[in-house]
Design an enzyme around this catalytic site. Structure first.
Site, mmCIF file in Angstrom:
data_model
loop_
_atom_site.group_PDB
_atom_site.id
_atom_site.type_symbol
_atom_site.label_atom_id
_atom_site.label_comp_id
_atom_site.label_asym_id
_atom_site.label_seq_id
_atom_site.Cartn_x
_atom_site.Cartn_y
_atom_site.Cartn_z
ATOM 1 N N GLU B 257 0.825 -1.454 0.188
ATOM 2 C CA GLU B 257 -0.008 -0.329 -0.075
ATOM 3 C C GLU B 257 1.014 0.942 0.072
ATOM 4 O OE1 GLU B 257 -2.434 0.179 3.727
ATOM 5 O OE2 GLU B 257 -2.236 2.473 3.143
ATOM 6 N N CYS B 294 -3.499 7.581 5.635
ATOM 7 C CA CYS B 294 -3.180 7.472 4.236
ATOM 8 C C CYS B 294 -4.944 7.328 3.186
ATOM 9 C CB CYS B 294 -2.933 5.879 4.248
ATOM 10 S SG CYS B 294 -3.845 4.211 4.964
#
Lengths: 523, 523
Positions: B257, B294
């Site tokens: 990620e 994020c």
């Protein structure tokens, strides 16, 4: 002057003709197409992408797959004739391959109808959680344009109308196929049938487009609008495309099936009990289709001593009765002959029946033997025997002890299949050792077999055609219902009003799909 | 002389100390460990692999996950104190993160108990098929040793005891974690708790091992006995490791990620209806945890004109009330300050509240505005505004028309989330346009939200935390039940005698697992 050469070269590339070749003679048959230029690949991808919007409707997708199967059945004689002329695989095998291909298309239509592949999960908002959960509804959506690279050895089942295409269309992805140069005419013919099927169900024909040419294949995997790729072929070609897919600014999944040795372990007791049956079975499996199956048993661990000798006697006699065969093209034939020669020349390697050049255009089947102990040390010249040799040859390593089996198995790369031949008592668990051997084989392959042969891959829901690298470049399968999973990605809708949700995610389940609601499976 | 330098260098590498640093002062706190040498990484992988055999028992795996959660709860005060000292995230947030982490461990224990993740499919032999089907039984087996790369911004939930570790252990894979240098002490503490849990349920503690050091991380992804990797971090670091994983002789899946802009689209009608609510919500989401999520909304499309002005007025007032915050380390703080400065200096960019350096060790939140029309053309300097800037800043692009929204969205890279703010009538489908906007957002992200904010990722079965590159390097999720799928591969048993089959694949289903038998779901 350089400019002129450059322009000429470009013009030459643009016009590079694609010929259909007769492998029985090596002679060109007819020009089928031209290799696609970079501009043509770009156009193909863009047209496929635009056409793909029509695939959003699952009912239409299922109809497309069934209609494609019906039209292929209708065109069966033409398709088989075209494929036989280009591959020399013979009408019997090709008829079977076509039946398998249409069954596969229909099976994926069933997968689309059922809808389990959408993996729908609905979690209602839950204020009792810390922190509170919002309403979340997840399903899978198509990735986008899929590039499919056809196999040489399956002009139908792993090519234009094959499993990658069928599963990608089932997932809702338009497809651009890079045809294999061994059967460009068959590829064009099958593409025309599939495009006709698309038109018949009201779709844009460009949901499937075929392109030709090595460079076109490279352009395809690099194209920014291509979202994933499926490949069946050699380690060298597949790895080059895998590397290109991984090196893109935005990498894409590359589902490649590259190469496999498909080891077979025959226990001492099995050889003692069924030497003839196993020897004959091995001969049949390794010579089937001139040894041109990705699941050909290419490496066999057989016991030293009398039982093994007896098995090899049957193998020798059965293989020696095999007629010379025509390989898919002359480059493969040359590679087979050279590969066999190099292996047979290694110290300690014997060739009870020397495989190699048959006639001018054919190859003859055979096998090599080697003491297993020569394969237990790393880095020696005998490591070549642990690499796939495409064609009708297998390597029989004779082991002197169970420890030697383990030592050799631990050195093998990944495989599509691994096979164990056991005695009745070993299979029944009343004689020891079988469970341990099976446990050594499972890490090596995606499919393990007991007392069978790996050639023949049933298009069944529980099939796994894929294994550790280099068998495949992913953990997925290219055959069976779950092959559809490769072309999808999950999307979760959070706190989205019903008016904006797809019907698949509505609370009342208007389409009757299998789902998990609040973590409980419901249907 | 060269030899001496080499020896010195090697000795220096061997002894490179790992310090815990206080981000509130930039001062070192204590030496926690040494960076692992290549030999130590090799030893860690081999020990983890050997210990992993114990994870074959699913009952033990579930017990390990629950015991780990219990022991983390017991050690809560120590863990929170350690994490706060190294990250400055504060005890309130860290208490929540720990609760989320232990809930996640327990949720995966439930996934293991249920066994649906094994995806068991049994097809009995069927002689009516052409060719006949053999008996095939498929389930999923663990991949092997998993390398986990911890995140800076979640010292618990995306680090040693986090989702990658929990899902890998649930899958039956031992784990080697590369600790993040921002919280080495917390990493050691959590590892000791997890290893204690392993011992308590009778497992070898080495099912989880922590290593430190940048070079150790590179060695880890290249290690031949590492089978897969999970990563949460920057695009630059993640891409380098992804490339290393793909370049291995035998490539492995790399579930990274990397980075996400998390676009938000606010319609004119939504802004007119709820300017204050949306402005305040945006301020809260983008400044949460000093903007170090994020899923921070880093790019907002808001209407030009009065409704948008009103929204920005609330945003300005809410952001200006935000206290300066401490970032995870001083390198990030410097990058934030430089990144904001570079963006704010672009022509046409305004800073209603200039984000940047707060005090000596803190940063202040703010936002930038830009006319959306400056972002519709490719390759200009304004492309920088379409890249993530980690920290408490967002870019508000003011659009003059719906066409401009589409033009800008079509230029965005992949995201974890995409958010749409609608008026009541748009959400109810009684005013036009919302469905089209949502359809433009779905291709951009793995999670789409309506009238919410993307920060806060529920650990729910329907969660999708992953999206098109660079959000993630795969189509999978790192949060939620399906995260377990990343660490498994299917194996199919063909014609295997019952005595040799795992009980999960026996006809009588002794473990009561959900399965598909002859393509029909049964339980």
């Amino acid at each position: 002057m350089a400019e002129v050469r450059k322009a000429r070269k470009e013009a030459a590339v643009a016009a590079a003709p694609v010929w259909s070749v007769d492998p029985r003679t090596g002679n060109p048959r007819e020009q089928v197409a031209d290799e696609a230029t970079a501009e043509e690949v770009d156009s193909a991808v863009r047209r496929a992408r635009a056409a793909g919007a029509g695939l959003a409707d699952r009912t239409v997708r299922a109809a497309l797959l069934r209609t494609a199967a019906d039209l292929l059945d209708e065109a069966a004689e033409h398709v088989i004739e075209a494929a036989d002329a280009e591959t020399a695989l013979g009408p019997v095998r090709l008829r079977g391959e076509l039946a398998r291909t249409t069954a596969q298309l229909r099976a994926f239509a069933g997968v689309v109808d059922e809808g389990a592949f959408l993996d729908i999960r609905i979690d209602h908002a839950d204020a009792t959680r810390t922190p509170p959960w919002p309403d979340l509804r997840r399903w899978k959506v198509p990735l986008g344009v899929v590039a499919v690279y056809s196999a040489s050895n399956f002009p139908l089942a792993f090519s234009v109308p094959g499993g990658d295409t069928a599963s990608a269309l089932a997932a809702g992805c338009p497809v651009v196929v890079k045809a294999h140069p061994d059967h460009p005419g068959t590829s064009e013919l099958c593409a025309s049938v599939l495009r006709r099927a698309a038109a018949r169900v009201g779709l844009d024909e460009d949901v499937l487009i075929v392109v030709h040419g090595f460079e076109a294949g490279v352009e395809l995997v690099k194209h920014p609008l291509v979202s994933a790729a499926g490949f069946t072929g050699s380690i060298r070609g597949g790895r080059a495309l895998f590397d290109a897919a991984a090196a893109r600014p935005a990498p894409i999944p590359f589902y490649g099936e590259l190469g496999s040795l498909n080891p077979v372990v025959i226990t001492e007791a099995a050889a003692a009990e069924r030497a003839e049956e196993i020897g004959a079975g091995l001969a049949g499996s390794m010579t089937l289709g001139a040894g041109q199956f990705c699941t050909k048993p290419g490496f066999v661990l057989a016991p030293a001593g009398a039982a093994g000798d007896s098995l090899l006697k049957t193998l020798t006699s059965a293989v020696s009765e095999t007629e010379p065969g025509v390989m898919l093209d002359h480059r493969m034939r040359d590679a087979f002959v050279a590969g066999v020669r190099e292996r047979a020349g290694l110290p300690g390697v014997d060739a009870p029946i020397t495989p190699g050049a048959g006639g001018e255009h054919t190859v003859s089947a055979g096998f090599l033997t080697v003491p297993a102990e020569l394969l237990t040390a790393e880095g020696g010249p005998h490591d070549l025997l642990l690499e796939e040799c495409f064609g009708p040859v297998t390597v029989v390593a004779r082991y002197a002890s169970t420890d030697e089996i383990g030592a050799v198995l631990s050195r093998l790369p990944g495989n599509l299949t691994a096979t164990l031949h056991l005695s009745d008592a070993e299979g029944a668990g009343t004689a020891p050792g079988a469970a341990e051997l099976l446990a050594e084989l499972v890490p090596l392959a995606g499919r393990v077999l007991v007392n069978g042969w790996p050639t023949g891959v049933a298009v069944a829901p529980a099939q796994q055609h894929g294994g550790p690298y280099p068998a495949t470049t992913s953990t997925s399968t290219s055959v069976g219902a779950t092959a559809i999973e490769r072309w999808l990605r999950p999307v979760s809708y959070q706190s989205t009003p019903p008016a904006l949700l797809p019907p698949e995610l509505h609370d009342d389940n208007p389409l009757g799909l299998p789902r998990r609601v609040d973590d409980v499976p419901v249907r």
